[in-house]
Motif scaffolding. Structure first.
Motif, PDB file in Angstrom:
ATOM      1  N   MET A   1      16.596 -23.491 -45.700  1.00  0.00           N
ATOM      2  CA  MET A   1      16.094 -23.909 -44.540  1.00  0.00           C
ATOM      3  C   MET A   1      16.866 -25.041 -43.967  1.00  0.00           C
ATOM      4  SD  MET A   1      12.214 -25.886 -44.502  1.00  0.00           S
ATOM      5  CE  MET A   1      12.655 -26.573 -45.985  1.00  0.00           C
ATOM      6  N   LYS A   2      16.847 -25.009 -42.624  1.00  0.00           N
ATOM      7  CA  LYS A   2      17.635 -26.041 -41.905  1.00  0.00           C
ATOM      8  C   LYS A   2      17.164 -27.305 -41.916  1.00  0.00           C
ATOM      9  CE  LYS A   2      19.844 -22.709 -39.002  1.00  0.00           C
ATOM     10  NZ  LYS A   2      20.422 -22.562 -37.668  1.00  0.00           N
ATOM     11  N   LYS A   3      17.924 -28.330 -41.715  1.00  0.00           N
ATOM     12  CA  LYS A   3      17.632 -29.856 -41.710  1.00  0.00           C
ATOM     13  C   LYS A   3      18.199 -30.437 -40.782  1.00  0.00           C
ATOM     14  CE  LYS A   3      18.210 -33.746 -44.837  1.00  0.00           C
ATOM     15  NZ  LYS A   3      18.502 -34.237 -46.057  1.00  0.00           N
ATOM     16  N   ALA A   4      17.398 -31.521 -40.024  1.00  0.00           N
ATOM     17  CA  ALA A   4      17.849 -32.139 -38.865  1.00  0.00           C
ATOM     18  C   ALA A   4      18.290 -33.592 -39.733  1.00  0.00           C
ATOM     19  CB  ALA A   4      17.011 -32.586 -37.878  1.00  0.00           C
ATOM     20  N   VAL A   5      19.465 -34.143 -39.003  1.00  0.00           N
ATOM     21  CA  VAL A   5      20.146 -35.327 -39.702  1.00  0.00           C
ATOM     22  C   VAL A   5      20.460 -36.298 -38.560  1.00  0.00           C
ATOM     23  CG1 VAL A   5      21.881 -36.233 -41.104  1.00  0.00           C
ATOM     24  CG2 VAL A   5      20.920 -34.221 -41.765  1.00  0.00           C
ATOM     25  N   VAL A   6      20.195 -37.307 -38.577  1.00  0.00           N
ATOM     26  CA  VAL A   6      20.368 -38.403 -37.569  1.00  0.00           C
ATOM     27  C   VAL A   6      21.354 -39.455 -37.993  1.00  0.00           C
ATOM     28  CG1 VAL A   6      19.535 -40.246 -35.810  1.00  0.00           C
ATOM     29  CG2 VAL A   6      18.026 -38.144 -36.383  1.00  0.00           C
ATOM     30  N   ASN A   7      22.622 -39.645 -37.359  1.00  0.00           N
ATOM     31  CA  ASN A   7      23.552 -40.681 -37.823  1.00  0.00           C
ATOM     32  C   ASN A   7      23.019 -41.909 -37.322  1.00  0.00           C
ATOM     33  OD1 ASN A   7      25.495 -42.380 -37.904  1.00  0.00           O
ATOM     34  ND2 ASN A   7      27.311 -40.524 -37.963  1.00  0.00           N
ATOM     35  N   LYS A   8      22.419 -42.752 -38.211  1.00  0.00           N
ATOM     36  CA  LYS A   8      22.016 -43.969 -37.680  1.00  0.00           C
ATOM     37  C   LYS A   8      23.034 -45.086 -37.138  1.00  0.00           C
ATOM     38  CE  LYS A   8      17.610 -44.085 -39.316  1.00  0.00           C
ATOM     39  NZ  LYS A   8      16.569 -44.851 -38.878  1.00  0.00           N
ATOM     40  N   THR A  36      11.919 -36.709 -39.801  1.00  0.00           N
ATOM     41  CA  THR A  36      11.120 -36.730 -40.679  1.00  0.00           C
ATOM     42  C   THR A  36      10.245 -35.417 -41.212  1.00  0.00           C
ATOM     43  OG1 THR A  36       9.447 -37.577 -39.078  1.00  0.00           O
ATOM     44  CG2 THR A  36      10.536 -39.295 -40.434  1.00  0.00           C
ATOM     45  N   GLY A  37      10.265 -34.784 -40.043  1.00  0.00           N
ATOM     46  CA  GLY A  37       9.727 -33.288 -40.254  1.00  0.00           C
ATOM     47  C   GLY A  37      10.593 -32.262 -40.624  1.00  0.00           C
ATOM     48  N   GLU A  38      10.029 -31.139 -40.982  1.00  0.00           N
ATOM     49  CA  GLU A  38      10.894 -30.154 -41.290  1.00  0.00           C
ATOM     50  C   GLU A  38      11.392 -29.200 -40.217  1.00  0.00           C
ATOM     51  OE1 GLU A  38       9.054 -27.683 -44.262  1.00  0.00           O
ATOM     52  OE2 GLU A  38       8.881 -29.036 -45.608  1.00  0.00           O
ATOM     53  N   VAL A  39      12.615 -28.643 -40.112  1.00  0.00           N
ATOM     54  CA  VAL A  39      12.855 -27.746 -39.005  1.00  0.00           C
ATOM     55  C   VAL A  39      12.163 -26.151 -39.547  1.00  0.00           C
ATOM     56  CG1 VAL A  39      14.848 -26.424 -38.036  1.00  0.00           C
ATOM     57  CG2 VAL A  39      15.046 -29.098 -38.727  1.00  0.00           C
ATOM     58  N   THR A  40      11.575 -25.586 -38.822  1.00  0.00           N
ATOM     59  CA  THR A  40      10.819 -24.438 -39.091  1.00  0.00           C
ATOM     60  C   THR A  40      11.168 -23.449 -37.987  1.00  0.00           C
ATOM     61  OG1 THR A  40       8.911 -24.981 -37.717  1.00  0.00           O
ATOM     62  CG2 THR A  40       9.103 -25.595 -40.030  1.00  0.00           C
ATOM     63  N   ALA A  41      10.811 -22.191 -38.008  1.00  0.00           N
ATOM     64  CA  ALA A  41      11.270 -21.175 -37.122  1.00  0.00           C
ATOM     65  C   ALA A  41      10.526 -21.498 -35.700  1.00  0.00           C
ATOM     66  CB  ALA A  41      10.889 -19.668 -37.745  1.00  0.00           C
ATOM     67  N   ASP A  42       9.463 -22.215 -36.032  1.00  0.00           N
ATOM     68  CA  ASP A  42       8.599 -22.460 -34.657  1.00  0.00           C
ATOM     69  C   ASP A  42       9.250 -23.698 -33.871  1.00  0.00           C
ATOM     70  OD1 ASP A  42       6.575 -20.482 -35.411  1.00  0.00           O
ATOM     71  OD2 ASP A  42       5.433 -21.991 -36.291  1.00  0.00           O
ATOM     72  N   ASN A  43       9.858 -24.575 -34.646  1.00  0.00           N
ATOM     73  CA  ASN A  43      10.403 -25.739 -33.919  1.00  0.00           C
ATOM     74  C   ASN A  43      12.057 -25.648 -33.885  1.00  0.00           C
ATOM     75  OD1 ASN A  43      11.297 -26.646 -36.345  1.00  0.00           O
ATOM     76  ND2 ASN A  43       9.485 -28.272 -36.621  1.00  0.00           N
ATOM     77  N   GLU A  44      12.612 -24.780 -34.261  1.00  0.00           N
ATOM     78  CA  GLU A  44      13.992 -24.780 -34.478  1.00  0.00           C
ATOM     79  C   GLU A  44      14.773 -24.854 -33.201  1.00  0.00           C
ATOM     80  OE1 GLU A  44      18.175 -22.592 -36.041  1.00  0.00           O
ATOM     81  OE2 GLU A  44      16.079 -21.784 -36.443  1.00  0.00           O
ATOM     82  N   SER A  45      14.161 -24.282 -32.066  1.00  0.00           N
ATOM     83  CA  SER A  45      14.671 -24.282 -30.670  1.00  0.00           C
ATOM     84  C   SER A  45      14.544 -25.783 -30.034  1.00  0.00           C
ATOM     85  CB  SER A  45      14.055 -23.247 -29.664  1.00  0.00           C
ATOM     86  OG  SER A  45      14.554 -23.366 -28.438  1.00  0.00           O
TER      87      SER A  45
END
Length: 63
Positions: A1-8, A36-45
Motif C-alpha cells: 500500500m502506498k503512503k503519503a509523507v509530508v516533510n514538515k 493522516t489518512g490512507e492512500v487507497t485506490a479511490d483517493n490515490e489520484s
C-alpha cells in the motif's frame, strides 16, 4: 500500500493538499500539513495531485 509523507521542514502550511485530498491531509497543531489518512485506490489520484501541486514539494508518495 502506498503512503503519503509530508516533510514538515519544507511545509509552509498553505493548505493546497488539504483542499485537494482532505481525506488524507489535515493540519497539525503546528499549522503544517500531516498525512493522516490512507492512500487507497479511490483517493490515490487526489493524493498524487496534492503532491504535484505542493508549492514547496513537501509531499512524497511512497510504495
Amino acid at each position: 500500500m502506498k503512503k503519503a509523507v509530508v516533510n514538515k521542514d519544507l511545509c509552509i502550511g498553505c493548505g493546497a493538499c488539504t483542499g485537494v485530498a482532505p481525506d488524507v491531509f489535515t493540519f497539525g497543531d503546528d499549522g503544517k500539513a500531516e498525512a493522516t489518512g490512507e492512500v487507497t485506490a479511490d483517493n490515490e489520484s487526489s493524493v498524487q495531485d496534492a503532491a504535484a501541486g505542493c508549492p514547496v514539494q513537501a509531499i512524497t508518495v511512497e510504495d
